[in-house]
Scaffold this motif. Structure first.
Motif, PDB file in Angstrom:
ATOM      1  N   PHE A   2      42.904  32.992  32.617  1.00  0.00           N
ATOM      2  CA  PHE A   2      43.044  32.413  33.952  1.00  0.00           C
ATOM      3  C   PHE A   2      43.996  33.284  34.756  1.00  0.00           C
ATOM      4  O   PHE A   2      44.670  34.168  34.217  1.00  0.00           O
ATOM      5  CB  PHE A   2      43.549  30.968  33.877  1.00  0.00           C
ATOM      6  N   ILE A   3      44.029  33.055  36.024  1.00  0.00           N
ATOM      7  CA  ILE A   3      44.930  33.776  36.916  1.00  0.00           C
ATOM      8  C   ILE A   3      46.034  32.822  37.337  1.00  0.00           C
ATOM      9  O   ILE A   3      45.772  31.806  37.976  1.00  0.00           O
ATOM     10  CB  ILE A   3      44.176  34.323  38.142  1.00  0.00           C
ATOM     11  N   GLY A   4      47.268  33.129  36.958  1.00  0.00           N
ATOM     12  CA  GLY A   4      48.391  32.241  37.232  1.00  0.00           C
ATOM     13  C   GLY A   4      49.695  33.003  37.249  1.00  0.00           C
ATOM     14  O   GLY A   4      49.711  34.239  37.280  1.00  0.00           O
ATOM     15  N   PRO A   5      50.822  32.311  37.191  1.00  0.00           N
ATOM     16  CA  PRO A   5      52.128  32.977  37.266  1.00  0.00           C
ATOM     17  C   PRO A   5      52.459  33.708  35.966  1.00  0.00           C
ATOM     18  O   PRO A   5      52.099  33.269  34.879  1.00  0.00           O
ATOM     19  CB  PRO A   5      53.102  31.813  37.505  1.00  0.00           C
ATOM     20  N   GLN A  10      46.078  36.207  33.033  1.00  0.00           N
ATOM     21  CA  GLN A  10      46.684  35.839  31.760  1.00  0.00           C
ATOM     22  C   GLN A  10      45.607  35.768  30.675  1.00  0.00           C
ATOM     23  O   GLN A  10      44.506  35.275  30.903  1.00  0.00           O
ATOM     24  CB  GLN A  10      47.350  34.457  31.878  1.00  0.00           C
ATOM     25  N   LEU A  11      45.923  36.241  29.488  1.00  0.00           N
ATOM     26  CA  LEU A  11      45.056  36.140  28.323  1.00  0.00           C
ATOM     27  C   LEU A  11      45.873  35.524  27.194  1.00  0.00           C
ATOM     28  O   LEU A  11      46.869  36.097  26.757  1.00  0.00           O
ATOM     29  CB  LEU A  11      44.536  37.518  27.900  1.00  0.00           C
ATOM     30  N   ILE A  12      45.461  34.339  26.777  1.00  0.00           N
ATOM     31  CA  ILE A  12      46.189  33.605  25.740  1.00  0.00           C
ATOM     32  C   ILE A  12      45.287  33.439  24.534  1.00  0.00           C
ATOM     33  O   ILE A  12      44.139  33.000  24.666  1.00  0.00           O
ATOM     34  CB  ILE A  12      46.627  32.219  26.255  1.00  0.00           C
ATOM     35  N   GLU A  69      28.754  41.561  35.274  1.00  0.00           N
ATOM     36  CA  GLU A  69      28.428  40.480  36.202  1.00  0.00           C
ATOM     37  C   GLU A  69      29.501  39.400  36.201  1.00  0.00           C
ATOM     38  O   GLU A  69      29.903  38.899  37.260  1.00  0.00           O
ATOM     39  CB  GLU A  69      27.079  39.861  35.836  1.00  0.00           C
ATOM     40  N   LEU A  70      29.996  39.031  34.996  1.00  0.00           N
ATOM     41  CA  LEU A  70      30.998  37.972  34.900  1.00  0.00           C
ATOM     42  C   LEU A  70      32.340  38.414  35.458  1.00  0.00           C
ATOM     43  O   LEU A  70      33.070  37.606  36.045  1.00  0.00           O
ATOM     44  CB  LEU A  70      31.143  37.531  33.436  1.00  0.00           C
ATOM     45  N   VAL A  71      32.681  39.675  35.297  1.00  0.00           N
ATOM     46  CA  VAL A  71      33.935  40.180  35.878  1.00  0.00           C
ATOM     47  C   VAL A  71      33.877  40.103  37.395  1.00  0.00           C
ATOM     48  O   VAL A  71      34.842  39.705  38.061  1.00  0.00           O
ATOM     49  CB  VAL A  71      34.204  41.623  35.403  1.00  0.00           C
ATOM     50  N   GLU A  72      32.729  40.460  37.953  1.00  0.00           N
ATOM     51  CA  GLU A  72      32.570  40.383  39.410  1.00  0.00           C
ATOM     52  C   GLU A  72      32.658  38.941  39.896  1.00  0.00           C
ATOM     53  O   GLU A  72      33.202  38.665  40.969  1.00  0.00           O
ATOM     54  CB  GLU A  72      31.227  40.992  39.810  1.00  0.00           C
ATOM     55  N   TYR A  73      32.144  37.996  39.100  1.00  0.00           N
ATOM     56  CA  TYR A  73      32.147  36.587  39.505  1.00  0.00           C
ATOM     57  C   TYR A  73      33.517  35.943  39.312  1.00  0.00           C
ATOM     58  O   TYR A  73      34.016  35.228  40.181  1.00  0.00           O
ATOM     59  CB  TYR A  73      31.084  35.828  38.715  1.00  0.00           C
ATOM     60  N   THR A  74      34.166  36.191  38.155  1.00  0.00           N
ATOM     61  CA  THR A  74      35.416  35.506  37.838  1.00  0.00           C
ATOM     62  C   THR A  74      36.653  36.272  38.273  1.00  0.00           C
ATOM     63  O   THR A  74      37.721  35.676  38.454  1.00  0.00           O
ATOM     64  CB  THR A  74      35.503  35.262  36.323  1.00  0.00           C
ATOM     65  N   GLY A  75      36.541  37.600  38.411  1.00  0.00           N
ATOM     66  CA  GLY A  75      37.713  38.409  38.720  1.00  0.00           C
ATOM     67  C   GLY A  75      38.593  38.676  37.514  1.00  0.00           C
ATOM     68  O   GLY A  75      39.707  39.194  37.651  1.00  0.00           O
ATOM     69  N   ALA A 124      44.554  25.907  38.496  1.00  0.00           N
ATOM     70  CA  ALA A 124      43.819  27.144  38.282  1.00  0.00           C
ATOM     71  C   ALA A 124      42.587  26.875  37.419  1.00  0.00           C
ATOM     72  O   ALA A 124      42.548  25.944  36.631  1.00  0.00           O
ATOM     73  CB  ALA A 124      44.713  28.166  37.583  1.00  0.00           C
ATOM     74  N   LYS A 125      41.558  27.719  37.592  1.00  0.00           N
ATOM     75  CA  LYS A 125      40.380  27.643  36.729  1.00  0.00           C
ATOM     76  C   LYS A 125      40.709  28.297  35.397  1.00  0.00           C
ATOM     77  O   LYS A 125      41.207  29.418  35.361  1.00  0.00           O
ATOM     78  CB  LYS A 125      39.198  28.367  37.371  1.00  0.00           C
ATOM     79  N   ILE A 126      40.421  27.592  34.329  1.00  0.00           N
ATOM     80  CA  ILE A 126      40.669  28.138  32.999  1.00  0.00           C
ATOM     81  C   ILE A 126      39.331  28.454  32.355  1.00  0.00           C
ATOM     82  O   ILE A 126      38.483  27.579  32.187  1.00  0.00           O
ATOM     83  CB  ILE A 126      41.461  27.149  32.124  1.00  0.00           C
ATOM     84  N   TRP A 127      39.136  29.716  32.008  1.00  0.00           N
ATOM     85  CA  TRP A 127      37.946  30.147  31.290  1.00  0.00           C
ATOM     86  C   TRP A 127      38.309  30.289  29.826  1.00  0.00           C
ATOM     87  O   TRP A 127      39.333  30.887  29.479  1.00  0.00           O
ATOM     88  CB  TRP A 127      37.436  31.486  31.834  1.00  0.00           C
ATOM     89  N   VAL A 128      37.483  29.750  28.970  1.00  0.00           N
ATOM     90  CA  VAL A 128      37.749  29.770  27.538  1.00  0.00           C
ATOM     91  C   VAL A 128      36.659  30.575  26.848  1.00  0.00           C
ATOM     92  O   VAL A 128      35.465  30.357  27.084  1.00  0.00           O
ATOM     93  CB  VAL A 128      37.794  28.340  26.957  1.00  0.00           C
TER      94      VAL A 128
END
Length: 698
Positions: free
Chosen positions: A47-50, A69-71, A441-447, A487-491
């Motif tokens: 996700f994109i966050g602090p 962020q990558l957790i 494609e997913l990088v372009e969509y999700t950033g 924030a949107k969290i992608w798993v």
């Protein structure tokens, strides 16, 4: 004094506060477990966050915004609840992934989970793989765990001690509830399962494009057909084609009402053919447009006007049975060989379902039991128009389906096929993220740029999930961002799947191929009729000139016109009219002359007995009736085996029915009834439960 000395030990009050919050968070996570269907196990969260920046002592010295962020997750379970138990906004799902990425095996598992929770599922199947699933489920629920040995198929005694059925063995767990009641015989279970799980073959039964679902006028049904044809990109209708098609369809509906028959797509093609004969030859563009449209309708009529009772939205709807299990309906389009026709028919089905939903047939009151509509190969319907909008009714169902407790699941290969529809799906599952093209494609969509380096490290069947409900820890992490909203969290997760035993699938496939032989023979016959111009059309005063012209053309093409015309007439007279139900007409005639309520099963039994000639001198003589029929009559409660005579009320029904002298309707009921299991109406692919639901030995 202890608190004052803590700084000398390297511990500050802020650290104690952080430790306390971590303990509170862990306890809160345990106290509020997620519920619903377990989709898989989480590997990473993105996700994109602090971003916290710490010094070498671990102190936070600054916080940066908008950092990716990558957790790494410790294989936490990922849940999704169709009932909204975790705060889901709707029940819509989008699933993408290239061929072989595991879409089908994931959806197999999802369908079984939904059925077990009491949700109805309808699948628009363009490839036939869900027909295999439906037939396999029926067999797997009737059988004990089995294994394939050198001697053949044998019961796996070791697994049978742990799992009651083959389905539970493959799932690896016991079912939460039984789909059929306990204590039933194999035949009774077979019947009960076939009421819950039905395969609706479009080529066998057809779909009446001009049968109103909720009283919609002819204009609306004509426009639905026009828009369905427009789904196919290379046959997109222009303004002239749309106008002529709608006008011809309205004319066909008008003629059908005058002649008291069912309107047909072939009738619309006939009207267009008459229009072509009246056009000025110099209007070349208009002539070509109408001619191509007429040929498209001829091909549609080949698949949508078979012999049988057409499929209606009432047949397509899947509800919940008395045992708590959901119903499964598979609309089989795999017998349609033309890929464009598949897309047109699928869109026509969605438009019929939309009218059914809008008409109020489904309640708008919130309920825990939902109706899920799964569209396989949805990319066929998702080709956008020039303005970038989708023409398919699928988009409308994604927007408003939740108002009627309807969940939509679309399967496609590329993310670019979905477009704006994904914004209305609460759950998104993107498979094959190890593929470079998919990742781009997913990088372009999700950033999320970290997907590029993460993709090659992932297992083959990993998926990227956007799920608004993951775990409490991740939700609090999203809520702690510096954004005003969460924030949107992608798993990234490893998805659960259902793999059917390959040797069982092969046996089911052989069974399906045997059933489709009759369909293929019929398609060849109808194709020959279209090519030779010998299709029968309803005759009327308005069509007399056109019919004579067509007859003359057919005469010039054939060497022996008289014989061909006679043969065509004979075939046409023997073919049942699509949509005609002889049993309904019999009961209607019976009630008109002898008012009262008549059970369908008893009327069918009476027709079979009359056809067998057991009514002699006004009395029933059941001495020549076989044992199977007698047992059926006993189950219906109209025959007492102890005294060997039928009940007087049933004997009166047989005499009344015979007195009506409706021989053609009676013969139609007998032909459409299976004389082993007494199912009505049957189709060419009907299979009796004589084998006890077990797999066929080849």
């Amino acid at each position: 004094m202890l608190m004052l000395n803590l700084p000398f030990l390297g511990i500050y009050p802020v650290h104690l506060a952080m430790i306390g919050y971590a303990i509170y968070s862990s306890r809160r996570t345990e106290s509020v477990p997620k519920r619903g269907i377990r989709l898989g196990t989480g590997l990473y969260a993105l996700f994109i966050g602090p971003m916290e920046v710490q010094n070498r002592y671990g102190d936070i010295i600054s916080v940066r915004r908008d950092e990716e962020q990558l957790i790494q997750l410790n294989k936490i379970p990922i849940f999704w609840s169709p009932e909204g138990e975790n705060g889901e906004l709707n029940s819509h799902i989008v699933i993408t992934g290239k061929s072989g990425a595991g879409k089908s095996t994931f959806v197999y598992r999802l369908i079984l989970e939904l059925l077990e929770r009491g949700h109805g599922v309808t699948v628009i199947d363009m490839t036939g793989q869900y027909v295999i699933l439906a037939k396999w489920i029926i067999g797997a629920l009737l059988r004990k765990p089995v294994k394939l040995t050198e001697k053949g198929v044998e019961v796996d005694e070791e697994k049978a001690e742990e799992f009651p059925t083959e389905l539970e063995r493959v799932l690896g767990r016991k079912l939460l509830r039984r789909p059929v009641e306990e204590g039933l015989s194999i035949e009774e279970k077979w019947r009960a399962l076939h009421r819950k799980i039905k395969i609706l073959n479009v080529v066998e039964r057809g779909i009446n494009a001009f049968s109103p679902v909720a009283g919609e006028p002819d204009l609306i049904m004509a426009e639905d057909l026009s828009y369905a044809i427009s789904i196919v990109e290379r046959t997109t209708l222009g303004a002239n084609q749309h106008y002529y098609l709608v006008a011809a369809a309205q004319e066909e509906c008008y003629r059908a009402r005058i002649e008291k028959r069912t309107p047909k797509i072939s009738g619309v093609a006939r009207v267009l053919e008459e229009l072509l004969s009246e056009l000025d030859p110099r209007e070349r563009d208009t002539f070509q447009a109408i001619r191509s449209l007429q040929r498209r309708l001829d091909l549609l009529s080949l698949y949508l006007e078979p012999n049988g009772i057409p499929i209606t939205p009432y047949d397509m709807e899947a509800g919940t049975s008395e045992t708590g299990w959901g119903d499964l309906r598979v609309i089989d389009l795999s017998s349609i060989h033309d890929e464009d026709v598949k897309a047109i028919v699928a869109e026509l089905i969605l438009r019929k379902i939309a009218h059914y939903i809008e008409s109020g047939k489904r309640s708008m009151a919130p309920t825990s039991q939902k109706w899920f509509i799964i569209v396989d190969e949805a990319w066929r319907l998702l080709k956008p128009s020039e303005d970038g909008r989708h023409r398919t009714k699928l988009e409308w169902l994604y927007r408003v389906g939740r108002n009627w407790n309807v969940g939509i699941v679309a399967l496609t290969q590329l993310w670019s096929d979905i477009g704006k529809i994904a914004s209305n799906a609460d759950l998104q599952v993107h498979l094959s993220i190890a593929d470079a093209e998919t990742v781009a494609e997913l990088v372009e969509y999700t950033g999320l740029q970290k997907l590029r380096q993460l993709g090659p490290q992932l297992p083959k069947h990993a998926a990227l999930i956007l799920n608004r409900s993951t775990t409490d820890d991740l939700e609090r992490l999203a809520a702690a961002t510096l954004y005003q909203g969460r924030a949107k969290i992608w798993v990234v997760a490893e998805m659960f799947r259902l793999y059917l035993p390959s040797w069982q699938v092969k046996r089911v496939q052989r069974e399906i191929m045997e059933e489709r032989e009759a369909i293929n023979v019929r398609l060849k016959e109808l194709s020959a009729q279209i090519l030779t111009g010998r299709m029968r059309f309803p005759k009327s005063d308005n069509l007399a000139g056109g019919a004579q012209e067509e007859s003359a053309q057919g005469t010039s093409r054939a060497s022996d016109a008289e014989d061909i015309t006679q043969a065509s007439d004979d075939v046409g007279e023997q073919e049942p009219v699509p949509g005609y139900d002889p049993l309904a007409e019999l009961i209607s005639k019976l009630r008109a002359k002898y008012p009262g309520n008549y059970r369908r099963e008893e009327v069918i039994a009476a027709c079979i007995l009359i056809s067998d000639g057991v009514l002699r001198d006004g009395k029933l003589d059941l001495g020549s009736v076989n044992v199977t029929v007698k047992r059926w009559l006993e189950r219906l409660g109209v025959y007492d085996p102890k005294i060997g005579f039928p009940k007087p009320t049933f004997e009166k029904l047989v005499r009344r029915l015979a007195g009506l002298q409706l021989h053609s309707q009676l013969e139609g009921v007998v032909k459409l009834t299976c004389h082993r299991c007494f199912t009505y109406p049957i189709t060419p692919s009907h299979v009796c439960p004589s084998n006890g639901g077990s797999l066929r030995e080849q």
